[in-house]
Design an enzyme around this catalytic site. Structure first.
Site, PDB file in Angstrom:
ATOM      1  N   ALA A  25     -31.319  37.957  18.295  1.00 33.44           N
ATOM      2  CA  ALA A  25     -31.181  36.868  19.270  1.00 33.44           C
ATOM      3  C   ALA A  25     -31.493  35.507  18.655  1.00 33.44           C
ATOM      4  CB  ALA A  25     -32.086  37.120  20.473  1.00 33.44           C
ATOM      5  N   GLY A  26     -31.452  35.434  17.331  1.00 34.08           N
ATOM      6  CA  GLY A  26     -31.639  34.158  16.663  1.00 34.08           C
ATOM      7  C   GLY A  26     -30.440  33.251  16.881  1.00 34.08           C
ATOM      8  N   VAL A  76     -27.699  32.683  15.152  1.00 40.16           N
ATOM      9  CA  VAL A  76     -26.382  33.289  14.960  1.00 40.16           C
ATOM     10  C   VAL A  76     -26.065  34.260  16.087  1.00 40.16           C
ATOM     11  CG1 VAL A  76     -24.956  34.754  13.464  1.00 40.16           C
ATOM     12  CG2 VAL A  76     -26.414  32.986  12.459  1.00 40.16           C
ATOM     13  N   GLY A  77     -27.007  35.130  16.421  1.00 37.85           N
ATOM     14  CA  GLY A  77     -26.774  36.092  17.494  1.00 37.85           C
ATOM     15  C   GLY A  77     -26.514  35.426  18.832  1.00 37.85           C
ATOM     16  N   ASP A 133     -33.338  42.148  20.552  1.00 41.04           N
ATOM     17  CA  ASP A 133     -34.198  41.565  19.520  1.00 41.04           C
ATOM     18  C   ASP A 133     -35.535  42.303  19.527  1.00 41.04           C
ATOM     19  OD1 ASP A 133     -33.885  38.758  17.861  1.00 41.04           O
ATOM     20  OD2 ASP A 133     -35.993  39.291  18.152  1.00 41.04           O
ATOM     21  N   ARG A 150     -31.071  33.054   5.374  1.00 43.68           N
ATOM     22  CA  ARG A 150     -31.176  32.515   4.022  1.00 43.68           C
ATOM     23  C   ARG A 150     -31.904  31.181   4.041  1.00 43.68           C
ATOM     24  NH1 ARG A 150     -26.168  31.501  -0.109  1.00 43.68           N
ATOM     25  NH2 ARG A 150     -25.330  30.440   1.706  1.00 43.68           N
ATOM     26  N   ARG A 192     -27.499  34.932  -1.178  1.00 37.41           N
ATOM     27  CA  ARG A 192     -27.337  36.029  -0.224  1.00 37.41           C
ATOM     28  C   ARG A 192     -27.855  37.340  -0.818  1.00 37.41           C
ATOM     29  NH1 ARG A 192     -22.512  32.955   0.666  1.00 37.41           N
ATOM     30  NH2 ARG A 192     -22.277  32.321   2.828  1.00 37.41           N
ATOM     31  N   ASN A 199     -33.286  43.001   4.215  1.00 39.79           N
ATOM     32  CA  ASN A 199     -32.267  43.201   5.245  1.00 39.79           C
ATOM     33  C   ASN A 199     -31.653  44.596   5.252  1.00 39.79           C
ATOM     34  OD1 ASN A 199     -32.765  40.675   6.129  1.00 39.79           O
ATOM     35  ND2 ASN A 199     -30.830  39.770   5.487  1.00 39.79           N
ATOM     36  N   VAL A 238     -22.772  41.080  10.184  1.00 41.87           N
ATOM     37  CA  VAL A 238     -22.925  39.660   9.854  1.00 41.87           C
ATOM     38  C   VAL A 238     -24.069  39.457   8.863  1.00 41.87           C
ATOM     39  CG1 VAL A 238     -23.330  37.348  10.810  1.00 41.87           C
ATOM     40  CG2 VAL A 238     -22.050  39.035  12.141  1.00 41.87           C
ATOM     41  N   HIS A 245     -18.099  37.748  -0.042  1.00 42.19           N
ATOM     42  CA  HIS A 245     -18.721  36.710   0.792  1.00 42.19           C
ATOM     43  C   HIS A 245     -19.971  36.216   0.060  1.00 42.19           C
ATOM     44  CE1 HIS A 245     -19.783  34.484   4.356  1.00 42.19           C
ATOM     45  NE2 HIS A 245     -20.907  35.149   4.517  1.00 42.19           N
TER      46      HIS A 245
END
Length: 308
Positions: free
Chosen positions: A8-9, A11-12, A32, A82, A88, A95, A118, A175
């Site tokens: 839920a950060g 990006v989420g 989260d 990051r 990355r 992660n 993601v 990526h």
């Protein structure tokens, strides 16, 4: 038409917001580990529904994956973001453990789910999901190429001084800052090759700025970007739930395509109700083939650090 977003950060939450605002999903569940965080984000987003004109229900939960049961699509954004100066690839140790646990919980409650990865390093995290989830390969998609291609088109439009709707372009391979392959040979402005408008130096600048697009934003923001990643995810989710069959570059498990096997790399694919409907084989120049192979070698090295 249920979608789960794990994490839920920024990006989420951006993923949940864009998916809800497009109004094609019946429900978005945000998960989260931080107590009350997903619930708060969901409530805040739901209070925009009457203002933004959507009827998608957004709910939040602290780690209760039973509430994700029956999800058609799940998006994994969880993990540490990051930081400035961090690659990355340096994120892998932390992660990988998070993504593996999240995947197991998602598949337990939604055995037919299509997973969009993601979390970074994205190609390696997508590979990890392939190796640990038991899902067929058409149901695991790494988001990176969709985002990288959007950043490529932004830089192309900037260099061409034209509306971004005039521009088309695609980024494949890895990526990562060094492994991205912006396909300048395929980039166009309203069907006309960009080489008709930009000289080699200008094209090289566009390619390099695309490759460091994420790092540039991290330096400016102090953390990873979130608007464009969320929008990229929403395009993938909509193409799946609405069976649009859009051609979108994604990080996918290769089995001989583009000369590579047992690796996830960005390639163009048709995305529809089954997830990956088809990997599209496009003709690359010799230089592009060489760069694709270099990217594959680098990703394999990172994959070698995974512990299943």
């Amino acid at each position: 038409m249920k979608v789960t977003v794990v994490g839920a950060g920024a990006v989420g939450a951006s993923c949940a917001e864009y998916i809800a605002m497009k109004n094609f999903a019946s429900e978005v569940v945000v998960v989260d580990i931080k107590e009350g965080f997903a619930e708060g984000k969901a409530m805040d987003l739901m209070q925009t529904a009457s203002l933004n004109g959507f009827d998608t229900k957004i709910t939040g939960t602290t780690g209760d994956y039973s509430k994700t049961a029956g999800s058609k699509v799940a998006v994994i954004t969880s993990g540490i973001p990051r930081k400035p100066g961090m690659t990355r690839e340096e994120l892998i140790g932390i992660n990988a453990g998070i993504v593996k646990e999240v995947t197991a919980n998602l598949v337990k409650h939604s055995p037919d789910v299509i997973i969009i990865v993601v979390s970074n390093p994205m190609d390696t995290m997508a590979y990890l999901v392939h190796k640990t989830s038991g899902l067929p390969k058409n149901k695991i998609i790494g988001m990176g190429g969709a985002l990288d291609s959007a950043r490529f088109k932004y830089r192309l439009a900037e260099a061409l001084e034209c509306p971004i709707s005039d521009v088309d372009g695609m980024v494949i391979a890895a990526h990562s800052d060094t492994g991205m392959l912006p396909l300048l040979s395929k980039a166009t402005r309203n069907g006309v090759p960009v080489s008709e408008f930009l000289n080699e130096e200008q094209q090289a600048y566009v390619a390099e700025e695309t490759k460091v697009g994420g790092a540039t934003l991290t330096k400016l923001l102090g953390t990873s970007a979130w608007y464009a990643p969320g929008a990229a995810v929403s395009v993938l989710v909509q193409s799946i739930l609405c069976d649009q069959k859009k051609m979108i570059p994604c990080s996918l498990m290769l089995d001989g395509e583009y000369g590579e096997s047992d690796i996830c790399l960005g390639v163009p694919a048709i995305i529809g109700a089954n997830g990956v409907e088809k990997i599209v084989d496009i003709t690359l120049t010799d230089a592009e083939k060489a760069k694709f192979a270099e990217a594959a070698k680098a990703v394999r090295e990172v994959n070698g650090d995974l512990k299943f």
